[in-house]
Design an enzyme around this catalytic site. Structure first.
Site, short mmCIF file in Angstrom:
data_model
loop_
_atom_site.label_atom_id
_atom_site.label_comp_id
_atom_site.label_asym_id
_atom_site.label_seq_id
_atom_site.Cartn_x
_atom_site.Cartn_y
_atom_site.Cartn_z
N CYS A 65 0.81 -1.23 0.00
CA CYS A 65 0.00 0.00 0.00
C CYS A 65 0.84 1.27 0.00
O CYS A 65 0.33 2.36 -0.26
CB CYS A 65 -0.94 0.02 1.20
SG CYS A 65 -2.02 -1.40 1.27
N HIS A 96 -2.86 7.12 2.91
CA HIS A 96 -3.40 5.80 2.57
C HIS A 96 -4.60 5.55 3.49
O HIS A 96 -4.56 5.89 4.68
CB HIS A 96 -2.35 4.71 2.76
CG HIS A 96 -2.93 3.34 2.57
ND1 HIS A 96 -3.59 2.98 1.41
CD2 HIS A 96 -3.01 2.26 3.40
CE1 HIS A 96 -4.03 1.74 1.54
NE2 HIS A 96 -3.69 1.28 2.72
N ASN A 124 -10.54 0.01 1.36
CA ASN A 124 -9.08 0.00 1.21
C ASN A 124 -8.74 -0.55 -0.17
O ASN A 124 -8.96 -1.73 -0.45
CB ASN A 124 -8.49 -0.89 2.32
CG ASN A 124 -6.98 -0.97 2.25
OD1 ASN A 124 -6.35 -0.49 1.31
ND2 ASN A 124 -6.38 -1.60 3.26
#
Ligand code: UT7
Length: 326
Positions: free
Chosen positions: A113, A253, A283
């Site tokens: 990520c 993020h 996500n």
């Protein structure tokens, strides 16, 4: 030495939506738990025949259009994903062929990520060295294809998306003012999606024995994430000799609303300065930051000359932040 300016951004979000009511219908969960613990209301899901590079090609074409460039202008394409179409060829090569970027070298890398920050640093190094002028960074993931929909601890979290940005050499523009990336491999088992390694001990820990699906030590990751994001963001500001007052927008993020909230508190900034899209996308792994960047540009939340911070964390464990002038 030239600086790296963002010339264009592009994104793609698949059409199909799994809302919390749908999640309730397939696994033992409820809207109240998901909303309170994560902030997620909906996640977009790729079609059965739609894979990581299919989404990435669309995002890449949109970034080229936004930059006013053609595919032939690209000299390098770097691509990050934890859900590649193949072990080989690299997703970057698939996209290079599909868009006709005949002058571009292409390779994949993986910082989970955190990958868009890592990709920004890689692009900046190639541009600063003078080797390339136009570098496309693509982050895309079909996490819903690597999700165990019997595991309520993970399946409510993930969505699919692709984001792309083109960095171009510019002698006048300040570009990337400061960046830092980091890794802690001692935490490498905290988020895993096994491919070919038959790690019995790891598989034992899983709720499901489908070894290809994502598994995560949620609490441990959450604790790490808050500190990693706040520290990285503070560090790039300090490196550049700036404060949050100089920054228009922080794009973090987005794995969980509580992580962002706690990180933002540690940074000591107002929530209005933070771009959030978690509620509608969940996500989306590495694509989260470039998609959010693209949305912020399209919505006019950032203009040329604004300073922004991109900050992320992820599997590896990895983290990074970049302070740049848009
Ligand atoms: O992109 C980078 C990678 N990912 C992350 O950053 C994720 C980081 N971690 C997190 O976001 C959070 O740890 C989660 C959202 C995954 C979980 O939240 P939590 O507050 O850490 O919950 P927990 O794992 O401690 O579970 C609390 C309870 C458990 O029940 P018991 O044992 O207390 O009875 C779970 O079984 O919540 C239960 N639970 C659920 N209940 C309803 C777990 N998932 C669900 C669910 N619906 N979907």
């Amino acid at each position: 030495m030239p600086n790296s300016k963002i010339a264009g951004v592009g994104m793609y979000i698949p059409e199909k939506v799994y809302d919390n009511a749908y999640m309730e219908s397939i696994v033992d969960t409820n809207d109240e738990w998901i909303t309170r613990r994560t902030g997620i209301k909906e996640r977009h899901v790729s079609a059965d025949d739609e894979y990581t590079t299919d989404m990435a090609v669309i995002a890449a074409k949109r970034a080229l259009e936004n930059a006013g460039m053609t595919a032939e202008d690209l000299e390098l394409i770097i691509f990050a994903t934890v859900t590649p179409d193949y072990f080989t060829p690299a997703c970057a090569c698939v996209v290079q062929g599909a868009i006709g970027a005949v002058n571009a070298a292409a390779f994949d890398y993986n910082a989970a990520c955190s990958s868009f920050i890592t990709g920004t640093v890689i692009a900046d190094q190639f541009i600063k060295s003078g080797m390339y002028k136009n570098v496309m960074v693509i982050c895309a993931d079909c996490l819903t294809k690597a999700t165990d929909y019997a595991d309520r601890a993970t399946c409510v979290l993930f969505g699919d998306a692709a984001g792309a940005a083109i960095y171009t050499a510019d002698d006048e523009h300040p570009g990337i003012l400061a960046a830092e990336i980091g890794s802690d491999g001692s935490g490498c088992k905290a988020i895993t999606s096994l491919a070919i390694r038959n790690d019995e001990e790891e598989i034992e820990k899983r709720i499901s024995h489908r070894k290809e699906t994502i598994w995560m030590a949620g609490q441990a990751v959450m604790k790490f994430a808050v500190k990693a994001m706040a520290d990285a963001s503070n560090a790039v500001l300090e490196k550049a000799g700036l404060t949050y007052d100089d920054v228009k927008l922080v794009i973090p993020h987005q794995a969980n609303y509580r992580i962002v909230d706690s990180a933002v508190k540690r940074m000591g900034i107002d929530k209005d300065k933070v771009f959030l899209h978690l509620e509608k996308f969940g996500n989306t792994s590495a694509s989260c930051i470039p998609v959010a960047l693209c949305e912020a540009v399209m919505e006019g939340r950032i203009q040329r000359g604004d300073k922004i911070i991109l900050v992320g964390f992820g599997g590896g464990l990895t983290w990074g932040a970049a302070l740049l002038e848009f």
